[in-house]
Motif scaffolding. Structure first.
Motif, PDB file in Angstrom:
ATOM      1  N   UNK A  11       0.922  -1.025  -0.170  1.00 60.65           N
ATOM      2  CA  UNK A  11       0.067   0.127  -0.111  1.00 60.65           C
ATOM      3  C   UNK A  11       1.140   1.508  -0.203  1.00 60.65           C
ATOM      4  N   UNK A  12       0.420   2.221  -0.854  1.00 57.64           N
ATOM      5  CA  UNK A  12       1.452   3.793  -1.067  1.00 57.64           C
ATOM      6  C   UNK A  12       0.625   4.765  -1.384  1.00 57.64           C
ATOM      7  N   UNK A  13       0.930   6.032  -0.905  1.00 55.28           N
ATOM      8  CA  UNK A  13      -0.237   7.267  -1.361  1.00 55.28           C
ATOM      9  C   UNK A  13      -0.580   7.526  -2.521  1.00 55.28           C
ATOM     10  N   UNK A  14      -0.769   8.114  -3.573  1.00 55.68           N
ATOM     11  CA  UNK A  14      -0.625   8.617  -4.195  1.00 55.68           C
ATOM     12  C   UNK A  14       0.597   9.443  -4.835  1.00 55.68           C
ATOM     13  N   UNK A  15       1.237   9.313  -5.609  1.00 51.91           N
ATOM     14  CA  UNK A  15       2.716   9.795  -5.978  1.00 51.91           C
ATOM     15  C   UNK A  15       4.200   9.766  -5.492  1.00 51.91           C
ATOM     16  N   UNK A  16       3.821   8.855  -4.797  1.00 53.67           N
ATOM     17  CA  UNK A  16       4.440   7.751  -4.139  1.00 53.67           C
ATOM     18  C   UNK A  16       4.824   6.290  -5.217  1.00 53.67           C
ATOM     19  N   UNK A  17       6.657   5.299  -4.712  1.00 51.47           N
ATOM     20  CA  UNK A  17       7.494   4.682  -5.545  1.00 51.47           C
ATOM     21  C   UNK A  17       7.303   3.391  -4.984  1.00 51.47           C
ATOM     22  N   UNK A  18       6.773   2.053  -5.837  1.00 52.31           N
ATOM     23  CA  UNK A  18       7.698   0.734  -5.628  1.00 52.31           C
ATOM     24  C   UNK A  18       8.068   0.787  -6.137  1.00 52.31           C
ATOM     25  N   UNK A  19       9.073  -0.519  -5.419  1.00 49.63           N
ATOM     26  CA  UNK A  19       9.623  -2.071  -6.558  1.00 49.63           C
ATOM     27  C   UNK A  19       9.861  -3.112  -6.972  1.00 49.63           C
ATOM     28  N   UNK A  20       8.551  -3.167  -8.018  1.00 45.24           N
ATOM     29  CA  UNK A  20       8.992  -4.395  -7.830  1.00 45.24           C
ATOM     30  C   UNK A  20      10.107  -5.422  -8.053  1.00 45.24           C
ATOM     31  N   UNK A  21      10.458  -6.771  -7.423  1.00 39.78           N
ATOM     32  CA  UNK A  21      11.179  -8.177  -8.054  1.00 39.78           C
ATOM     33  C   UNK A  21      10.485  -9.345  -8.914  1.00 39.78           C
ATOM     34  N   UNK A  22      10.661  -9.627  -9.236  1.00 37.33           N
ATOM     35  CA  UNK A  22      10.403 -11.109  -9.427  1.00 37.33           C
ATOM     36  C   UNK A  22      11.269 -11.679  -9.815  1.00 37.33           C
ATOM     37  N   UNK A  23      11.476 -13.113  -9.427  1.00 42.20           N
ATOM     38  CA  UNK A  23      13.482 -13.710  -9.288  1.00 42.20           C
ATOM     39  C   UNK A  23      12.883 -14.823  -9.995  1.00 42.20           C
ATOM     40  N   UNK A  24      13.708 -15.338 -10.913  1.00 41.26           N
ATOM     41  CA  UNK A  24      13.297 -16.472 -11.694  1.00 41.26           C
ATOM     42  C   UNK A  24      13.976 -17.710 -11.172  1.00 41.26           C
ATOM     43  N   UNK A  25      13.852 -18.839 -10.962  1.00 38.76           N
ATOM     44  CA  UNK A  25      14.680 -19.992 -11.109  1.00 38.76           C
ATOM     45  C   UNK A  25      15.006 -20.574 -12.498  1.00 38.76           C
ATOM     46  N   UNK A  26      16.228 -21.387 -12.186  1.00 44.92           N
ATOM     47  CA  UNK A  26      16.962 -22.508 -13.183  1.00 44.92           C
ATOM     48  C   UNK A  26      18.187 -21.302 -13.785  1.00 44.92           C
TER      49      UNK A  26
END
Length: 129
Positions: A11-26
């Motif tokens: 949950x973040x306020x409008x105007x904020x930032x997030x960084x999503x990560x996706x770790x992949x096996x193999x």
């Protein structure tokens, strides 16, 4: 079996930032085209951004251009989505997806969800106004 694990949603306020990560096996990550899709309640799963296996080609849907940045670290088997200037309309479950065949077809990435073979479980992003 290839596994994708997303993280970073919150949950973040409008105007904020997030960084999503996706770790992949193999061991074949560096030959996968990767994408981020999102799905809001009652809506279809839509492509947000995609990146070629080399990282040299990227795609952004119009609504996120200039705000989101996709990147990948092939040494870490991870793809990222940096999201800045977040808006309430960005609220959705964000899914990471991998296409293992684009490399062999000479295609940088695909736009259709049906083109992606491997999927993560999703991470919730909620932007409050």
């Amino acid at each position: 079996q290839v596994q994708l694990v997303e993280s970073g949603g919150e949950l973040v306020q409008a105007g904020g930032s997030l960084r999503l990560s996706c770790a992949v096996s193999g061991r074949a990550f560096n030959r996968y085209s990767m994408a981020w899709f999102r799905q809001a309640p009652g809506k279809e799963r839509d492509l947000v951004s995609a990146i070629s296996w080399s990282g040299g080609n990227t795609y952004y849907t119009d609504s996120v251009k200039g705000r989101f940045t996709i990147s990948r670290d092939n040494a870490k088997n991870t793809v990222y989505l940096q999201m800045n200037s977040l808006k309430p309309e960005d609220t959705a479950v964000y899914f990471c997806a991998a296409n293992p065949s684009a490399y062999y077809r000479g295609t940088p990435y695909y736009s259709g969800s049906h083109e992606y073979t491997y999927w993560g479980q999703g991470t919730q992003v909620t932007v409050s106004s």
